[in-house]
Design an enzyme around this catalytic site. Structure first.
Site, PDB file in Angstrom:
ATOM      1  N   CYS A 168       0.834  -1.204   0.000  1.00 58.73           N
ATOM      2  CA  CYS A 168       0.000   0.000   0.000  1.00 58.73           C
ATOM      3  C   CYS A 168       0.870   1.255   0.000  1.00 58.73           C
ATOM      4  CB  CYS A 168      -0.923   0.004   1.216  1.00 58.73           C
ATOM      5  SG  CYS A 168      -1.930   1.480   1.361  1.00 58.73           S
ATOM      6  N   TYR A 218      -7.509   4.226  -9.207  1.00 52.48           N
ATOM      7  CA  TYR A 218      -7.274   3.387  -8.036  1.00 52.48           C
ATOM      8  C   TYR A 218      -8.169   2.158  -8.071  1.00 52.48           C
ATOM      9  CZ  TYR A 218      -6.856   2.091  -3.086  1.00 52.48           C
ATOM     10  OH  TYR A 218      -6.640   1.407  -1.905  1.00 52.48           O
ATOM     11  N   GLU A 238       1.081  -0.600  -6.817  1.00 54.02           N
ATOM     12  CA  GLU A 238       1.033   0.676  -6.114  1.00 54.02           C
ATOM     13  C   GLU A 238       2.485   1.066  -5.847  1.00 54.02           C
ATOM     14  OE1 GLU A 238      -1.515   1.123  -2.777  1.00 54.02           O
ATOM     15  OE2 GLU A 238      -3.196   0.067  -3.718  1.00 54.02           O
ATOM     16  N   ASP A 288      -2.585  -7.593   2.663  1.00 53.10           N
ATOM     17  CA  ASP A 288      -2.927  -7.011   1.366  1.00 53.10           C
ATOM     18  C   ASP A 288      -2.476  -7.976   0.272  1.00 53.10           C
ATOM     19  OD1 ASP A 288      -3.934  -4.719   2.556  1.00 53.10           O
ATOM     20  OD2 ASP A 288      -2.015  -3.672   2.483  1.00 53.10           O
ATOM     21  N   TYR A 326       0.274  -5.243  -4.892  1.00 53.06           N
ATOM     22  CA  TYR A 326       0.984  -5.055  -3.631  1.00 53.06           C
ATOM     23  C   TYR A 326       2.376  -5.683  -3.652  1.00 53.06           C
ATOM     24  CZ  TYR A 326      -3.666  -3.762  -1.988  1.00 53.06           C
ATOM     25  OH  TYR A 326      -4.891  -3.155  -1.832  1.00 53.06           O
ATOM     26  N   CYS A 383      -1.694   1.960   7.727  1.00 49.60           N
ATOM     27  CA  CYS A 383      -0.282   1.782   7.350  1.00 49.60           C
ATOM     28  C   CYS A 383       0.172   0.437   7.895  1.00 49.60           C
ATOM     29  CB  CYS A 383       0.586   2.892   7.919  1.00 49.60           C
ATOM     30  SG  CYS A 383       2.356   2.659   7.605  1.00 49.60           S
ATOM     31  N   CYS A 441      20.249  -3.848   6.674  1.00 51.55           N
ATOM     32  CA  CYS A 441      20.728  -3.734   5.296  1.00 51.55           C
ATOM     33  C   CYS A 441      21.803  -2.641   5.246  1.00 51.55           C
ATOM     34  CB  CYS A 441      19.572  -3.404   4.352  1.00 51.55           C
ATOM     35  SG  CYS A 441      18.280  -4.671   4.299  1.00 51.55           S
TER      36      CYS A 441
END
Length: 237
Positions: free
Chosen positions: A72, A103, A115, A150, A155, A223, A232
């Site tokens: 998202c 959308y 997205e 999702d 996604y 979120c 990383c």
């Protein structure tokens, strides 16, 4: 949008989930006009929602851009607009074939688009590797066509480079970090990587105004991004 049975299948899949991907022949045709023809300035930065070419550069200044997909796009965009050296961000659609997608169309899974968020940045202040570090430490790049609950190709995890030189840096960083994910109990990386010009129809499309800087306009909005526990490092690449 994935139906109930697809969601159940994805959530019960061992390893990455793979959904049917729209092709140039099967994708929705899309509209004649962009869904955001006259974008307002960035609600946080006050800058353009355009790409690198829309940012005025001084004699010594450099401007570059990178397009990323992490699920998202609401939470993704917020991660980047506060980073020093980032000049602009926007939410949009990339990697598919439907022209000027809405959308609703992207949520059907029939556009091929992910997205995505376009990040415009000054490479003398922040490197592409440092931007990728934020991306790869804050989502699961091993889930295939989903991110958490999702589910769908829209996604998927994706990185679209603006140049062959940038693409080489992306590939080198991912190769270096892949073992860190496996050692932490994740599977192999499933992130889609290519030049932006070779991803789907090669275009990045701005999303509707309500999706731009969504979590600034709606602080309590949805979120599903955050630290995944994998480091990383960029200094050893």
């Amino acid at each position: 949008m994935a139906n109930f049975f697809e969601r159940i299948a994805a959530l019960n899949t061992s390893g990455p989930y793979k959904a049917e991907r729209a092709t140039a022949e099967t994708a929705l045709k899309g509209g004649r006009h962009p869904v955001l023809e006259n974008p307002q300035p960035h609600a946080v930065l006050g800058s353009s929602l355009g790409g690198a070419a829309d940012f005025a550069a001084g004699d010594s200044a450099k401007v570059d851009e990178l397009v990323v997909g992490m699920g998202c796009f609401w939470g993704v965009e917020r991660m980047f607009w506060g980073i020093d050296g980032v000049l602009g961000t926007s939410s949009g659609y990339a990697g598919g074939y439907t022209k000027n997608p809405t959308y609703r169309e992207v949520c059907t899974g029939r556009t091929g688009h992910a997205e995505a968020v376009r990040i415009v940045f000054d490479p003398e202040r922040v490197s592409v590797e440092e931007l990728l570090k934020v991306m790869f430490e804050n989502h699961d790049p091993t889930q295939g066509d989903r991110q958490g609950n999702d589910v769908g190709t829209q996604y998927r995890s994706a990185v679209y480079a603006s140049s062959p030189e940038q693409l080489e840096k992306i590939q080198k960083a991912m190769q270096s970090w892949a073992k860190n994910f496996e050692e932490a109990g994740f599977g192999p990386l499933t992130t889609e990587v290519s030049l932006m010009s070779e991803a789907g129809d090669g275009q990045y499309y701005l999303a509707e105004d309500e999706h731009q800087q969504y979590l600034h306009k709606n602080p309590g909005g949805y979120c599903n991004h955050g630290p995944n526990g994998v480091s990383c490092p960029t200094g050893v690449l």
